[in-house]
Write a protein that holds these residues in place. Structure first.
Motif, mmCIF file in Angstrom:
data_model
loop_
_atom_site.group_PDB
_atom_site.id
_atom_site.type_symbol
_atom_site.label_atom_id
_atom_site.label_comp_id
_atom_site.label_asym_id
_atom_site.label_seq_id
_atom_site.Cartn_x
_atom_site.Cartn_y
_atom_site.Cartn_z
ATOM 1 N N GLY A 223 -6.121 7.207 -0.856
ATOM 2 C CA GLY A 223 -5.085 8.128 -0.418
ATOM 3 C C GLY A 223 -5.533 9.059 0.680
ATOM 4 N N ARG A 224 -6.852 9.097 0.990
ATOM 5 C CA ARG A 224 -7.376 10.077 1.944
ATOM 6 C C ARG A 224 -7.881 9.457 3.237
ATOM 7 N NH1 ARG A 224 -8.424 15.029 1.202
ATOM 8 N NH2 ARG A 224 -10.412 14.957 2.304
ATOM 9 N N ALA A 225 -7.499 8.247 3.515
ATOM 10 C CA ALA A 225 -7.813 7.580 4.796
ATOM 11 C C ALA A 225 -9.255 7.109 4.893
ATOM 12 C CB ALA A 225 -7.482 8.471 5.991
ATOM 13 N N SER A 226 -10.235 7.871 4.424
ATOM 14 C CA SER A 226 -11.648 7.532 4.555
ATOM 15 C C SER A 226 -11.991 7.287 6.023
ATOM 16 C CB SER A 226 -12.019 6.318 3.690
ATOM 17 O OG SER A 226 -11.702 5.097 4.324
ATOM 18 N N TRP A 227 -13.156 6.677 6.259
ATOM 19 C CA TRP A 227 -13.573 6.429 7.646
ATOM 20 C C TRP A 227 -12.793 5.290 8.284
ATOM 21 C CZ3 TRP A 227 -15.472 1.640 9.002
ATOM 22 C CH2 TRP A 227 -15.845 0.805 7.943
ATOM 23 N N ALA A 228 -12.112 4.465 7.485
ATOM 24 C CA ALA A 228 -11.432 3.276 8.012
ATOM 25 C C ALA A 228 -9.933 3.479 8.206
ATOM 26 C CB ALA A 228 -11.678 2.089 7.078
ATOM 27 N N GLY A 229 -9.421 4.673 7.953
ATOM 28 C CA GLY A 229 -7.978 4.885 8.027
ATOM 29 C C GLY A 229 -7.390 4.648 9.397
ATOM 30 N N GLY A 230 -8.144 4.932 10.451
ATOM 31 C CA GLY A 230 -7.629 4.732 11.798
ATOM 32 C C GLY A 230 -7.348 3.283 12.129
ATOM 33 N N PHE A 231 -8.090 2.377 11.507
ATOM 34 C CA PHE A 231 -7.868 0.958 11.781
ATOM 35 C C PHE A 231 -6.542 0.490 11.192
ATOM 36 C CE2 PHE A 231 -12.614 1.282 11.573
ATOM 37 C CZ PHE A 231 -12.793 1.239 12.945
ATOM 38 N N ALA B 213 0.808 -1.223 0.000
ATOM 39 C CA ALA B 213 0.000 0.000 0.000
ATOM 40 C C ALA B 213 0.840 1.272 0.000
ATOM 41 C CB ALA B 213 -0.928 0.002 1.211
ATOM 42 N N GLY B 214 2.064 1.203 0.510
ATOM 43 C CA GLY B 214 2.888 2.402 0.580
ATOM 44 C C GLY B 214 2.247 3.453 1.462
ATOM 45 N N ASP B 215 2.092 4.678 0.945
ATOM 46 C CA ASP B 215 1.505 5.769 1.724
ATOM 47 C C ASP B 215 -0.010 5.819 1.638
ATOM 48 O OD1 ASP B 215 3.971 6.590 2.574
ATOM 49 O OD2 ASP B 215 4.199 8.152 1.060
ATOM 50 N N ARG B 216 -0.629 4.835 1.009
ATOM 51 C CA ARG B 216 -2.081 4.792 0.898
ATOM 52 C C ARG B 216 -2.673 3.946 2.029
ATOM 53 N NH1 ARG B 216 -4.079 6.632 -3.826
ATOM 54 N NH2 ARG B 216 -5.872 5.234 -3.838
ATOM 55 N N PHE B 217 -3.978 4.024 2.178
ATOM 56 C CA PHE B 217 -4.669 3.306 3.251
ATOM 57 C C PHE B 217 -5.449 2.133 2.663
ATOM 58 C CE2 PHE B 217 -3.948 7.505 4.900
ATOM 59 C CZ PHE B 217 -3.694 7.314 6.260
ATOM 60 N N PRO B 218 -5.184 0.909 3.107
ATOM 61 C CA PRO B 218 -5.926 -0.247 2.599
ATOM 62 C C PRO B 218 -7.355 -0.279 3.134
ATOM 63 C CG PRO B 218 -4.420 -0.925 4.330
ATOM 64 C CD PRO B 218 -4.147 0.529 4.083
ATOM 65 N N LEU B 219 -8.288 -0.682 2.299
ATOM 66 C CA LEU B 219 -9.690 -0.797 2.693
ATOM 67 C C LEU B 219 -10.147 -2.247 2.715
ATOM 68 C CD1 LEU B 219 -11.222 2.157 0.635
ATOM 69 C CD2 LEU B 219 -10.785 2.084 3.099
ATOM 70 N N PHE B 220 -10.052 -2.934 1.569
ATOM 71 C CA PHE B 220 -10.446 -4.339 1.500
ATOM 72 C C PHE B 220 -9.616 -5.019 0.424
ATOM 73 C CE2 PHE B 220 -13.606 -1.727 -0.760
ATOM 74 C CZ PHE B 220 -13.482 -2.190 -2.056
#
Length: 352
Positions: free
Chosen positions: A68-76, A49-56
């Motif tokens: 790239g913007r974290a979304s609601w799941a970025g904290g996890f 993922a590098g500097d991006r935030f994985p979702l699924f």
């Protein structure tokens, strides 16, 4: 499709193993290997993922959909990296976790109650002054957004649609985030959601405030939504520990599901399951001191849905939209890892 857990994946060659720590007496023998597998998977995900935030991630290939913007799941994702840093003790893992938490800052000004999810879980396991400052700023933003007339921190407009909504997934994270700086706001926010979502009939997980007309129920998410119960149970568990006036007995009695991996929608019992809901529920049970029930649920997850390389499959993101219905979900991985970290003594159940 269930996947047999055959133990932890091999560590990457460039990541030295930490000296093993003692597992608390009574911890299941499968807990530590399963935790190691999940956290090794986090290292592989970080490389992808590098500097991006994985979702699924796709169940077949394991390839992640990222943002790239974290979304609601970025904290996890940030929280999972902090668990890995605690597990390995490596400076490189700690630095990676700190960078991920820092990248959450672009969501501070987003008009959404999911700042609770983002900034509580993205900072609670951190040990840096920067993370603590970020958490304080997020708490102030949520407190400022509180509307005393409907009695909630509104869902917000960041995702489009009506702003004055109360949704079950807007309570977890928000309660512990606000518990210290604004306990009265945290309590009001939780009470209103419990009154609305539990009601006297079937569960309703989303409500819209219409001024003089009051609260109007919405059909999305549906009343059989698996994570509705799980999210509210987690919020109640946090409130029972952090808010003096919270008595969890009645809501826990109504929210506690069976100790199996639930269907994503109770109205479709033959449809996809949702392992992420079960993982959230297991953490809530540990926080409530119901360890044996949590272990039963975690046993089902580890031996029925966790692959040898640390992928928790059969999570359902959005059944109605057909989005990631049998996938590895970043919040499912975080909550399973957190629950196993509690069982193995790596963290306290109330750390995050």
């Amino acid at each position: 499709m269930a996947h047999e857990n055959r133990g932890p994946a091999r560590r990457p060659a460039d990541v030295p193993a930490r000296e093993p720590v003692g597992v608390p007496v009574g911890a299941p023998e499968w807990a530590a290997p399963a935790l190691s597998a999940l956290l090794d998977r986090a290292a592989a995900t970080r490389a992808e993922a590098g500097d991006r935030f994985p979702l699924f991630a796709e169940p077949g290939t394991g390839v992640w959909t990222t943002t790239g913007r974290a979304s609601w799941a970025g904290g996890f994702w940030a929280g999972l990296l902090w668990l890995r840093a605690r597990h390995t003790g490596l400076a490189s893992d700690r630095e990676a976790a700190a960078r991920s938490t820092g990248r959450l800052a672009n969501r501070l000004d987003a008009d959404t109650v999911t700042r609770g999810l983002i900034f509580w879980y993205g900072t609670a396991l951190a040990d840096t002054e920067e993370a603590a400052a970020l958490r304080d700023r997020a708490a102030l933003a949520c407190r400022a957004a509180y509307d005393p007339v409907p009695g909630v921190v509104p869902w917000g407009a960041a995702f489009g649609g009506p702003r004055l909504l109360a949704r079950a997934d807007g309570v977890p994270g928000t309660v512990p985030l606000l518990a210290a700086p604004a306990p009265e706001v945290a309590g009001s926010h939780l009470r209103r959601h419990l009154e609305l979502c539990l009601g006297t009939g079937s569960f309703r997980w989303s409500w819209q405030y219409e001024g003089a007309a009051g609260w109007i129920p919405r059909d999305d998410p549906p009343s059989g939504w698996s994570r509705g119960r799980a999210w509210l149970l987690l919020a109640v568990a946090d409130a029972a520990h952090r808010l003096d006036a919270c008595d969890p007995a009645e809501p826990v009695g109504r929210l506690l599901p069976g100790l199996t991996v639930p269907p994503a929608d109770e109205a479709r019992p033959d449809g996809p399951r949702d392992t992420s809901a079960a993982a959230v529920t297991a953490v809530a049970l540990l926080k409530l001191g119901r360890r044996d029930e949590a272990v039963t649920l975690l046993d089902a997850l580890v031996h029925g849905h966790l692959t040898a390389d640390g992928r928790l499959l059969n999570g359902c993101h959005d059944l109605g939209a057909g989005t990631a219905t049998r996938h590895e979900l970043i919040w499912g991985s975080f909550f399973l890892a957190y629950a196993l970290a509690v069982l193995t003594g790596l963290v306290d159940p109330h750390t995050a």
